[in-house]
Design an enzyme around this catalytic site. Structure first.
Site, mmCIF file in Angstrom:
data_model
loop_
_atom_site.group_PDB
_atom_site.id
_atom_site.type_symbol
_atom_site.label_atom_id
_atom_site.label_comp_id
_atom_site.label_asym_id
_atom_site.label_seq_id
_atom_site.Cartn_x
_atom_site.Cartn_y
_atom_site.Cartn_z
ATOM 1 N N LEU A 132 0.843 -1.190 0.000
ATOM 2 C CA LEU A 132 0.000 0.000 0.000
ATOM 3 C C LEU A 132 0.877 1.238 0.000
ATOM 4 O O LEU A 132 1.831 1.316 0.776
ATOM 5 C CB LEU A 132 -0.916 -0.001 1.231
ATOM 6 C CG LEU A 132 -1.669 1.313 1.547
ATOM 7 C CD1 LEU A 132 -2.697 1.604 0.451
ATOM 8 C CD2 LEU A 132 -2.342 1.229 2.907
ATOM 9 N N SER A 133 0.572 2.198 -0.879
ATOM 10 C CA SER A 133 1.222 3.506 -0.880
ATOM 11 C C SER A 133 2.727 3.367 -1.127
ATOM 12 O O SER A 133 3.135 2.872 -2.166
ATOM 13 C CB SER A 133 0.911 4.208 0.446
ATOM 14 O OG SER A 133 1.264 5.568 0.405
ATOM 15 N N ALA A 134 3.578 3.801 -0.178
ATOM 16 C CA ALA A 134 5.021 3.649 -0.362
ATOM 17 C C ALA A 134 5.385 2.178 -0.523
ATOM 18 O O ALA A 134 6.310 1.828 -1.269
ATOM 19 C CB ALA A 134 5.772 4.256 0.819
#
Length: 311
Positions: A132-134
């Site tokens: 998720l995300s980074a």
């Protein structure tokens, strides 16, 4: 000598820390979740990368991967960032020395996977990565630098490989990036590679204030390009599974193989769709990064990976 530290043994689904998995040039931590097997069969491996401000324990609770692993007999590996590397506990997906093959955090994660293959009953033809995300952006780094290792990657609010060297620019999204550049950024990491590149599953909230939804289209461009697939969709399902806010799009190559799958979720910000509960298709926790819409995205990704056992 192998050194273990069972920091989370008091939890329902414990994680075990492995301290000496390799030279670890990226200075990361390694946690793994595996149950004892009664036979000698090999198991899939899912690598799960947390987002900013999270750790291995947080993301395992958020996603519910451990529960699915116990039911369906696979192993889960959780790399973890250190505050010394990034004060926000983000993986450094935008820092050159951490995303080049054989260097930094990228190499540390590769060493963790190599360790898992050597010390656990892993089927090396069934290795998957998600984040998720980074953690999603770093998952793209891994499939870009080690395409021979992974069968599929699932990217939740991520960005294309080498899209930017500035973390903040992912918020806005970029325009008019030549497809040739996107593809060559990946190919240059593997100049002699002749095999297939992993399938990519892209999951993007259309109201995400952190990672602009335009990043999903850039990822589609990069991974249809690297897989010699068309950017014209071959199949669109909307609503998906009866949920009006979710659409699922497939992109196939000239042999008819699905190379990219895009999930677009309306009315969703920077979160995962989670469905807490005790059934197999339920799990995870709501909170800052998880919202209950009656749909468990972790279970759906496990189905896409093909690691849900037929009962």
């Amino acid at each position: 000598m192998i050194s273990f530290n069972s920091l989370y043994s008091q939890q329902k689904n414990p994680l075990t820390e492995v301290n000496d998995f390799g030279s670890n040039p990226g200075n990361l931590k390694m946690f793994i979740h595996s149950i004892s097997k009664k036979d000698s069969t090999k198991s899939p491996l899912v690598v799960v990368l947390h987002g900013c401000g999270e750790n291995a324990k947080n993301v395992s609770d958020l996603t519910g991967w451990n529960k699915l692993a116990d039911i369906n007999d696979f192993v889960v590996l959780y790399p973890q960032q250190k505050i010394l590397n990034n004060p926000n506990l983000c993986f450094n997906w935008f820092v050159d020395h951490d995303i080049e093959k054989g260097q930094g955090e990228c190499e540390s994660i590769f060493q963790m996977i190599s360790y898992a293959i050597q010390h656990y009953p892993i089927d090396s033809n069934q290795i998957y990565i998600t984040g998720l995300s980074a953690g999603a952006a770093m998952s793209v780094v891994m499939v870009a630098t080690h395409p021979e290792l992974f069968k599929c990657g699932a990217i939740f609010a991520g960005t294309a490989y080498k899209l930017t060297t500035n973390n903040a620019k992912a918020v806005f999204g970029k325009k008019n990036i030549p497809k040739e550049k996107l593809v060559n950024d990946v190919k240059n990491q593997n100049p002699n590679y002749q095999g297939k590149y992993p399938q990519l599953i892209i999951y993007q909230g259309l109201n995400d204030p952190i990672v602009n939804y335009k990043n999903a289209a850039i990822l589609v461009n990069q991974w249809t390009g690297i897989n010699n697939a068309d950017t014209i969709p071959n199949k669109i399902e909307h609503p998906f599974m009866g949920i009006e806010d979710i659409s699922r799009t497939e992109y196939k190559d000239w042999l008819g193989r699905t190379t990219v799958i895009l999930y677009e979720i309306n009315n969703l910000g920077h979160r995962l769709l989670i469905k807490p509960g005790e059934k197999e298709d339920e799990g995870g926790q709501t909170g800052l990064f998880g919202v209950d819409r009656g749909y468990h995205s972790t279970y759906q990704m496990a189905k896409e990976f093909g690691i849900i056992k037929n009962k």
